[in-house]
Design an enzyme around this catalytic site. Structure first.
Site, PDB file in Angstrom:
ATOM      1  N   GLY A  24       0.821  -1.205   0.000  1.00 34.69           N
ATOM      2  CA  GLY A  24       0.000   0.000   0.000  1.00 34.69           C
ATOM      3  C   GLY A  24       0.853   1.252   0.000  1.00 34.69           C
ATOM      4  N   SER A  25       0.368   2.238   0.735  1.00 37.42           N
ATOM      5  CA  SER A  25       0.986   3.563   0.649  1.00 37.42           C
ATOM      6  C   SER A  25       2.384   3.636   1.228  1.00 37.42           C
ATOM      7  CB  SER A  25       0.106   4.585   1.350  1.00 37.42           C
ATOM      8  OG  SER A  25      -1.159   4.615   0.718  1.00 37.42           O
ATOM      9  N   THR A  26       2.785   2.633   2.030  1.00 42.07           N
ATOM     10  CA  THR A  26       4.171   2.686   2.520  1.00 42.07           C
ATOM     11  C   THR A  26       5.137   2.590   1.338  1.00 42.07           C
ATOM     12  OG1 THR A  26       4.183   0.284   2.861  1.00 42.07           O
ATOM     13  CG2 THR A  26       3.670   1.650   4.772  1.00 42.07           C
ATOM     14  N   PHE A  27       4.659   2.033   0.204  1.00 44.37           N
ATOM     15  CA  PHE A  27       5.523   1.929  -0.965  1.00 44.37           C
ATOM     16  C   PHE A  27       5.781   3.309  -1.585  1.00 44.37           C
ATOM     17  CE2 PHE A  27       6.631   0.919  -5.364  1.00 44.37           C
ATOM     18  CZ  PHE A  27       7.607  -0.042  -5.151  1.00 44.37           C
ATOM     19  N   LYS A  28       4.952   4.300  -1.210  1.00 43.55           N
ATOM     20  CA  LYS A  28       5.170   5.654  -1.746  1.00 43.55           C
ATOM     21  C   LYS A  28       6.542   6.189  -1.334  1.00 43.55           C
ATOM     22  CE  LYS A  28       0.287   6.696  -2.156  1.00 43.55           C
ATOM     23  NZ  LYS A  28      -0.902   7.005  -1.368  1.00 43.55           N
TER      24      LYS A  28
END
Lengths: 477, 461
Positions: A217-221
């Site tokens: 999810g957004s931790t990959f941002k």
């Protein structure tokens, strides 16, 4: 007739003699081969019952040998706080073999490693029972306990590591199992326990900290941001951030979290990180292209197995992407998959000025007389990103905690950086909640993954996963 | 008569001392298991040991009363083997709900009672000599009984059991005794005929074709047992027994050679046509080629290797890993827990038993007794060597019981009956002449018959 009876007696004597000779010859010629046979469970059982060195967390032996009361297998393996440490110690079972540290340090624990051969010889000459070595882990018991307690009632995993060395400080997977269930000498019970663990829908044998991969999810941002910074973008670079984004060549319309606006139709990358703007990051990903994004992901360790005493599933970043799947990948969806350990390693590399240290679990192995047998030397895995980019990304994450979506983890007097994440593996099931970040003063990077929340949990990654992050960070303060 | 007794000592005192020694070893190994395993003695222990003492001393008293001149070593040998067997069965089944040790103890009690009955009522075993053909038919019937439809039962690939009222029984064990009696009776009647008639060729007297009848019948019966019951052990035992008795009766090597040749032919036929034999031979020569199929042999071998020279100690080994360790492989359990040394002791005990039996044959004063004692002793030897040889990979494995040790009532009973007969023969051989209950005239009649036959064999043919 007596003559023939005497002859029969002679034949009988020869028959019995043949038995005795055959037994003696077998004893002399066959014994060694038979004892070394891989099918010989008697020998295996004897080895199983031998005294074995402890696995230490701090000053506590979390796996140790205790007298069994059965002289055939004099020792049995016992575990202190078994479920909490099970993903580290693994199990030591006669029926199911060994796993984790019990397996990777088996030779040292059993006292049979080549480095221990001199001691073994001395023990043999002195007539002492050879003893196994002591395996000292890097785990901080307070952090482990904090992670374990904070996760209770939920499912998921927590990894905390010292980003300057790579030492794993906490490594928890919930729910877990007690390795004593498998180390018992009651093999029938062991088999029943094993079947029950396998059948348990909560999958207690799964290692949710490092052994499984999930959509990050957004931790990959953080990875996407790093790729952008490395490509020369700045935190204040403006990016299109529409409320919805029609993905090219697909009928999928990308929205932001809770269908919200990102604040404006064009925002800075820093703001995009702070509000975790999906459309902005989709645009960044599409602008950078697949190869730049994958190069950055691999620089953080995706698509490579961690080769140390930490077991981990290999995290994945896909290839052969079209613009739509590239956009989804840039926000940690589509086929991107990462273990909590991998996500912690991303934060660790960012916090450590771009230098990624190899994670490890065993700091040293000591002989029973406490002399050191081997000691871990910290090892640089790779330069994940330039120190300038790392510095900028750190500031962005700190800003995110100060005034962005990760405010819940702010701690007085500490420089804390963080990033939330919410991921969907399947529209029909609840979201996965993530939180990752670092604390500069205690130089620790942490990743929290919540697969399933507890009853009454808020549906917010910053509250649920952030709360666990905070507990662990407090314990390490 | 008092003076005669002084001249020929009964040696019952020796027997009592040895009996008490055997009792102590049996009871000791029973208790040693609990000591070695740090377990409390079971509450039944005093009762079990008390009963065992009663049985041991009781058997001794029976001999003292009914066969006072019998060999004093036979009974203690058997009691020692039986006691060790009981202790091992108890050890092997520790913790299991159903313990064959208790059942085996019951069988031991029944066997010793039957032993007493035979000592008391058979008394003069020569009375059986008359029933040659009846005995032969009964023996054959028993041997082939498992082939009957309803009561016959197949187990472990061999059809050697019968089941009546839920109890299974191996009739071959009793057939062993009955057929030995029949052979002894037949051969003591026909020995002169068989030994003198025939042609000399290559320095050996070869029998006439028409005298080959009995050996041919036995050969066919043994082969039938082999083919229809798939029981190599029993087949080998009966044929070997018959050939040995023929040789003892005739003193002629030609019979032994023909018997051996017949055995080789049968063995080759069996190897070629009975699939199980090929597997058995393969398991014997190369057990590790198929670990799953030869699991039993391999585990037995592991047990023996694990036992080493001195053994692990009773209770410290892991013999329960071996399939059928209660019956066929009980010797491997002893090898594992008492070591090579223990195995030697057990084998030498059997050897002693057999040699004492053959000694009874030597001292017997009548042909029937000589043939009976040598036949029973040889059968015992053959059985022990076949099963122990199978377990220790001297021979291919065949399913025979280990006398006095294996779990199983029929085998135990049969072997105790054999002991009773051996004791009676030995008693009759050693007893002063005046002690004989049967008039001497019978012996003279027999001698005369033999003389007549020697003079004019054709007349009787």
């Amino acid at each position: 007739m007596n003559r023939s009876i005497r002859r029969v007696a002679g034949v009988v004597a020869l028959m019995f003699l043949a038995l005795l000779v055959n037994l003696s010859v077998s004893y002399l010629l066959r014994t060694e081969t038979l004892l070394n046979s891989p099918y010989n469970r008697r020998v295996q059982e004897e080895q199983f019952g031998q005294s074995r060195g402890p696995i230490m967390v701090g000053n506590t032996a979390v796996a140790a040998t205790a007298p069994s009361g059965d002289p055939r297998i004099p020792n049995v393996r016992v575990y202190e706080n078994g479920p909490m440490y099970a993903p580290l110690t693994g199990y030591y079972s006669f029926v199911y073999g060994r796993s984790r540290l019990e397996q990777s340090y088996n030779a040292e624990l059993a006292g049979t490693s080549s480095a221990q051969s001199i001691d073994r010889l001395v023990d043999m000459v002195a007539g002492r029972q050879p003893e196994g070595a002591i395996v000292q882990t890097t785990i901080n018991p307070r952090a482990q306990q904090a992670a374990w307690d904070a996760m209770q009632g939920r499912r998921g995993g927590v990894v905390a590591m010292d980003y300057t060395t790579g030492a794993i400080l906490a490594y928890a997977s919930v729910p877990s199992y007690d390795p004593a269930l498998l180390s018992s000498l009651d093999y029938d019970a062991v088999e029943a326990n094993w079947e029950a663990l396998l059948a348990d829908p909560a999958a207690p044998l799964s290692d949710r900290a490092g052994g499984e991969v999930y959509p990050p999810g957004s931790t990959f941002k953080l990875v996407t941001t790093a790729a952008a910074l490395e490509a020369g973008w700045r935190p204040d670079t403006l990016i299109d951030s529409p409320r919805t984004l029609q993905l090219p060549g697909s009928d999928h319309v990308l929205t932001n979290f809770a269908d919200a606006s990102c604040g404006a139709d064009r925002i800075t990358m820093l703001d995009a990180l702070k509000v975790s703007c999906n459309t902005a990051y989709a645009n960044i990903g599409m602008a950078l292209g697949e190869s730049a994004l994958r190069r950055q992901a691999e620089a953080f360790g995706f698509n490579t197995a961690v080769e140390s005493d930490v077991w981990s599933a290999t995290s994945r970043f896909p290839s052969g992407l079209d613009p739509a799947t590239l956009a989804m990948s840039a926000i940690g969806q589509y086929e991107v998959a990462a273990s909590p350990l991998q996500i912690a390693m991303v934060s660790a590399a960012i916090a450590n000025g771009g230098v990624q240290m190899e994670p490890y679990l065993v700091s040293e192995v000591r002989n029973p007389d406490l002399s050191v047998l081997s000691i871990h030397a910290k090892k640089v895995l790779r330069q994940s990103l330039s120190s300038q980019s790392a510095q900028l990304l750190q500031e962005m994450m700190v800003e995110n905690v100060r005034s962005g979506g990760a405010k819940t983890v702010a701690m007085d007097g500490l420089r804390v950086g963080g990033k939330t994440g919410t991921a969907q593996s399947d529209p029909s099931r609840p979201s996965y909640y993530w939180f990752t970040g670092f604390v500069s003063e205690s130089h620790v990077a942490i990743a929290v993954f919540v697969e399933q929340t507890a009853a009454g949990d808020a549906s917010s990654s910053s509250v649920v996963a952030g709360g666990v992050f905070r507990s662990v960070a407090e314990a390490l303060r | 008569m008092e003076r005669k007794n002084e001249v020929t000592p009964t040696r019952r005192g020796v027997e009592l001392a040895l009996t008490l020694f055997a009792f102590a070893l049996g009871a000791g190994s029973y208790l040693l298991f609990y000591v070695n395993r740090d377990l409390p003695f079971p509450s039944i222990a005093p009762l079990a040991i008390g009963c065992w003492l009663v049985l041991c001393v009781g058997a001794h008293l029976l001999i003292r009363k009914l066969a006072p001149y019998a060999d004093p070593v036979l009974l203690p040998c058997v009691l020692l083997l039986n006691g060790l067997g009981l202790a091992m069965l108890n050890r092997l089944n520790y913790g299991s709900e159903y313990s064959p040790a208790v059942l085996q103890f019951t069988y031991t009690t029944i066997s010793i009672v039957a032993f007493g009955v035979v000592l008391r009522w058979l008394g003069d075993y020569r009375s059986l000599q008359r029933y040659t053909y009846i005995l032969f038919c009964i023996g054959l019937g028993l041997l082939l009984m498992p082939l009957l439809p309803v009561i016959g039962k197949e187990s472990g690939g061999s059809r050697i059991w019968i089941e009546i009222f839920g109890r299974s029984f191996q009739p071959a064990e009793v057939a062993k005794i009955v057929l030995t009696l029949a052979f002894a009776s037949y051969l003591s009647d026909h020995r002169e005929l068989l030994r003198s008639a025939g042609r000399r060729f290559l320095g050996v007297t070869w029998p006439r074709i028409r005298d080959l009848g009995p050996i041919a019948v036995m050969w066919v019966v043994s082969l039938a047992v082999l083919v229809f019951q798939s029981d190599l052990g029993t087949s080998l035992l009966f044929f070997g027994l018959f050939v040995a008795m023929l040789y003892v009766a005739t003193d002629q090597v030609s019979w032994a050679i023909m018997g051996l040749a017949g055995f080789v032919v049968a063995a080759v036929l069996a190897y070629l046509f009975v699939g199980k034999m090929e597997i058995r031979v393969e398991s014997w020569l190369n057990p590790f080629a198929d670990v799953d199929r030869n699991y039993q042999v391999i585990e037995g071998q592991f047990g023996l290797a694990w036992g080493g020279l001195m053994g692990r100690g009773i209770g410290i080994g892991r013999p329960t890993r071996i399939p059928l360790v209660d019956s066929d492989f009980i010797s491997a359990a002893f090898g594992e827990e008492l070591g090579l040394v223990g195995m030697f002791v057990i084998i030498l005990l059997y050897a002693l038993l057999v040699m004492r039996g053959l000694r009874a044959a030597l001292s017997a004063r009548d042909w029937f007794g000589k043939l009976l004692a040598s036949g029973l002793s040889f059968a015992l030897a053959l059985q022990v060597v076949t099963i122990l040889g199978g377990v220790t990979r001297l021979l291919p494995l065949t399913g025979l019981t280990t006398p006095f040790m294996s779990q199983g009532g029929s085998s135990l009973l049969a072997n105790w009956l054999i002991l009773a007969i051996l004791l009676l023969i030995s008693h009759r051989g050693r007893a002063p002449i005046e002690k004989r209950e049967v008039p001497v005239i019978v012996d003279l009649a027999e001698e005369r018959t033999v003389l007549l036959a020697a003079v004019k064999p054709e007349a009787l043919a």
